[in-house]
Design an enzyme around this catalytic site. Structure first.
Site, PDB file in Angstrom:
ATOM      1  CG  ASN A  17       4.694  16.543 -92.992  1.00 15.44           C
ATOM      2  OD1 ASN A  17       5.713  16.241 -92.385  1.00 15.44           O
ATOM      3  ND2 ASN A  17       3.539  15.930 -92.785  1.00 15.44           N
ATOM      4  CB  THR A  54       4.021  18.335 -99.780  1.00 13.46           C
ATOM      5  OG1 THR A  54       3.526  17.843 -98.537  1.00 13.46           O
ATOM      6  CG2 THR A  54       3.817  17.280-100.852  1.00 13.46           C
ATOM      7  N   GLY A  92      -5.129  32.001 -96.758  1.00 10.33           N
ATOM      8  CA  GLY A  92      -3.859  31.288 -96.807  1.00 10.33           C
ATOM      9  C   GLY A  92      -3.466  30.891 -98.221  1.00 10.33           C
ATOM     10  CG  ASP A 101      -2.971  26.380 -97.157  1.00  4.94           C
ATOM     11  OD1 ASP A 101      -3.324  27.571 -97.056  1.00  4.94           O
ATOM     12  OD2 ASP A 101      -3.188  25.535 -96.260  1.00  4.94           O
ATOM     13  NE  ARG A 102      -9.091  28.528 -96.643  1.00  8.08           N
ATOM     14  CZ  ARG A 102      -9.869  29.365 -95.968  1.00  8.08           C
ATOM     15  NH1 ARG A 102      -9.334  30.177 -95.065  1.00  8.08           N
ATOM     16  NH2 ARG A 102     -11.161  29.408 -96.199  1.00  8.08           N
TER      17      ARG A 102
END
Length: 255
Positions: free
Chosen positions: A11, A13, A107, A109-110
């Site tokens: 997804n 977000t 990454g 996101d991390r």
């Protein structure tokens, strides 16, 4: 108003933020086949339905783990909102020092979760993100990204289970009433749920043992993280919007 975007494997977000306040959130599925116009129209419509318009968007920051969609998505932001988004990646100011063997492999996101957890809750902190993959990332009290663990996510594990076994059905991921399951569906739910609880408990304890930080704070995020965090005393905080908050913090650091 800032548009923050977290592009995940499953997804995308997004959040609209005014300073540190989240005004609205929305999601769409991640599809590499979408064109910039398709992404642009979806973004435009979602933002409008939340009561805001193009002129309200002052800037945009994006963290992505899906390189295939970035050309279309960033072009959508430029074409429909007139903004060149900030992309979380090498060279961006984070405020934390990455001590892994190859920082470029970490990454986006991390990085965002680590920054958000450290800035909001302090260190040392272990941040757990329950997504397509479940990640466990350790940040020291000095703001150093020390180490991380990656395992299959809860939904990913369940998908493999029913896709690989012909007679096993697709199930809803939820906590069963008991581990004493008496039918196939509840047996699968018990297996998926309680194995995740056991995995999380063991990994947290090993992080505390090997880091020797008895005061290690554990912060969880991610859609399915809530059902795990509610079961465990080892998780100190469940913050569903941690990634969006982390993106806003990173945006301020670039300014």
């Amino acid at each position: 108003m800032l548009l923050v975007v977290d592009v995940g494997n499953t997804n995308i977000t997004m959040g609209l933020m005014e300073g540190q306040k989240i005004l609205a959130t929305f999601r769409m599925t991640t599809k590499s086949t979408r064109t910039s116009d398709e992404y642009g129209v979806l973004l435009y419509d979602m933002i409008r339905r939340k009561g805001y318009g193009v002129k309200d968007i002052e800037d945009t920051i994006i963290a992505s783990v899906v390189p295939k969609i970035m050309y279309s998505f960033t072009n959508a932001v430029y074409k429909y909102f007139g903004k060149n988004p900030i992309i979380v990646g090498p060279g961006i100011k984070t405020g934390i020092s990455i001590k892994t063997a190859n920082p470029k492999q970490l990454g986006a996101d991390r990085i965002v979760d680590a920054v958000g957890a450290y800035e909001i809750y302090g260190g040392p902190v272990l941040v757990i993100d329950y997504g397509t993959a479940t990640t466990y990332d350790l940040v020291s009290d000095k703001g150093e990204f020390i180490a991380g663990v990656i395992v299959p996510g809860i939904q990913t594990s369940a998908n493999v289970l029913w896709q690989a076994a012909a007679k096993l059905p697709e199930i809803e991921i939820k906590k069963p009433k008991t581990i004493l399951a008496k039918d196939t569906v509840s047996s699968m739910q018990a297996g998926v749920y309680f194995s995740c609880i056991g995995e999380t408990s063991y990994i947290i304890r090993r992080f505390k043992e090997e880091s020797k930080w008895d005061n290690l704070k554990v912060v969880a995020t991610g859609g399915l993280g809530k059902i795990v965090a509610s079961e465990m005393g080892l998780i100190d905080v469940y913050d569903q919007t941690l990634t969006l908050k982390g993106l806003q913090i990173l945006y301020e650091k670039q300014k």
